[in-house]
Design an enzyme around this catalytic site. Sequence first.
Site: not given
Ligand SMILES: NC(=O)c1ccc[n+]([C@@H]2O[C@H](COP(=O)([O-])OP(=O)(O)OC[C@H]3O[C@@H](n4cnc5c(N)ncnc54)[C@H](OP(=O)(O)O)[C@@H]3O)[C@@H](O)[C@H]2O)c1
Length: 283
Positions: A242, A163, A239, A49, A189-190, A141, A192, A54
Site C-alpha cells: 500500500n 475525515q 502494508i 490514525d 477513511w476506509s 470527521s 479501500l 478504537y
Molecule cells: N473517522 C471515522 O469515522 C473512521 C471510520 C472508519 C475508519 N476510520 C479510519 O480509517 C482507517 C482505514 O479504514 P478501514 O480500516 O475501515 O478500511 P480500509 O483501509 O479501506 O480497508 C481495510 C481492509 O482492507 C484490507 N486490506 C488493506 N490493504 C490490502 C491490500 N493491499 N490487499 C488486500 N486487502 C487489503 C484489510 O485487511 P487486513 O488488515 O487483513 O490486511 C482490511 O480488511 C481506519 O483504520 C481508521 O483509522 C475512520
Amino acid sequence: MTDISDNFITLADGNKMPQQGFGVYKITDQSEFEQAVTAAWQQGYRLFDTAQMYENEQYLGKILHDLQVPREQIFITTKISEANQGYDATIRSMKESLKKLQMDYVDLLLIHWPINTHFFDTWRAFEDLKAQGLTKSIGVSNYGMVHLQYLATQAREMPVLNQIEVSPYMSQKPLLQFDRENNIATQAWSPLGRGKVFNEPVIAKIAEQKHRSAAQIILRWHLQNGVAFIPKSTHPERIAQNASIYDFSLTDEEMQLMDSVNKNHRVSKEPELVYEFGEQYPY
Ligand SMILES: NC(=O)c1ccc[n+]([C@@H]2O[C@H](COP(=O)([O-])OP(=O)(O)OC[C@H]3O[C@@H](n4cnc5c(N)ncnc54)[C@H](OP(=O)(O)O)[C@@H]3O)[C@@H](O)[C@H]2O)c1
C-alpha cells in the site's frame, strides 16, 4: 515527492501533514498491533490514525516509545468519541488520551462524529486545547456540508481537515469540492472501501494492465485526487504494497474510469443520523 515518507500536504493553519497515513481501527490485539505499526514505520508511514473509540491509543503510545521514534518525525491523530463530547468531557478525555499515547501533544485532534447535543461546546473545547498546545491542529470527521456551514456560524476558527468516508463506491465529489473551496483538507477513511471494491471490473482491469494490485490502483487514485488517505492492514506485505504507489501513475482516462464506479454506497454509518441520534446508532 518520491515516496510515502516524503509526501506532505499543508493544512490551512500552516502545519504539514503526510498525505498517506496508517489507520489502526479494529486492531485490538496488542501483539498484532505492534507488528503492524512496526511494519508501517519501517515502510515509511509517518502518520498514525487512532481514536478513543478504537481503545488502542495505549498500544500506539507503547510501540512508538519502544521503537524510539523521534516525536517530531511522526504525525499522530486521535478523535474524541461521542460519549466524551461536551466542553469539560472533551478536555478531560483528551488529557487521558495523551497519557495513553505517552505524548505531550497530538498533531491533529478530530471530533469523531457530529452530534446535535454538543455541537458547539465540543468545538469550543477544541479551540482551547489548540491554544494550550495540546494539539497542533483541529479538525472534524464525518461532517457534511451543512454541519460545516452550521459550525461556521459560531466557530472562532474553522476545522483544517474533514475525515470522511471516501472510496471508489463513495467518491463524495461535492463534499470534496466544498472542502477544497473552504480550505479544509479532506482525509479519506476506509479508502479501500474495506476491500469490497477490489473485484469491481473497471478497477481489476486497470490493475491487471498496470501489473499492480487493486488496492494500489485505488490508493493512487486518492493520491492523484489530492485527498489524504489512511489505509489499514495487519499484514506486513500489504502494508508495504500500500506504500508502494509512488512509482507509477494513472492517466486522465484511467482517473475518469475510476470516478465512474461511484455508487454513493457507504460501508458504515450515515453522518446525519449520528448527528440526530447523538451517538453511533445500532447498525
Ligand atoms: N473517522 C471515522 O469515522 C473512521 C471510520 C472508519 C475508519 N476510520 C479510519 O480509517 C482507517 C482505514 O479504514 P478501514 O480500516 O475501515 O478500511 P480500509 O483501509 O479501506 O480497508 C481495510 C481492509 O482492507 C484490507 N486490506 C488493506 N490493504 C490490502 C491490500 N493491499 N490487499 C488486500 N486487502 C487489503 C484489510 O485487511 P487486513 O488488515 O487483513 O490486511 C482490511 O480488511 C481506519 O483504520 C481508521 O483509522 C475512520
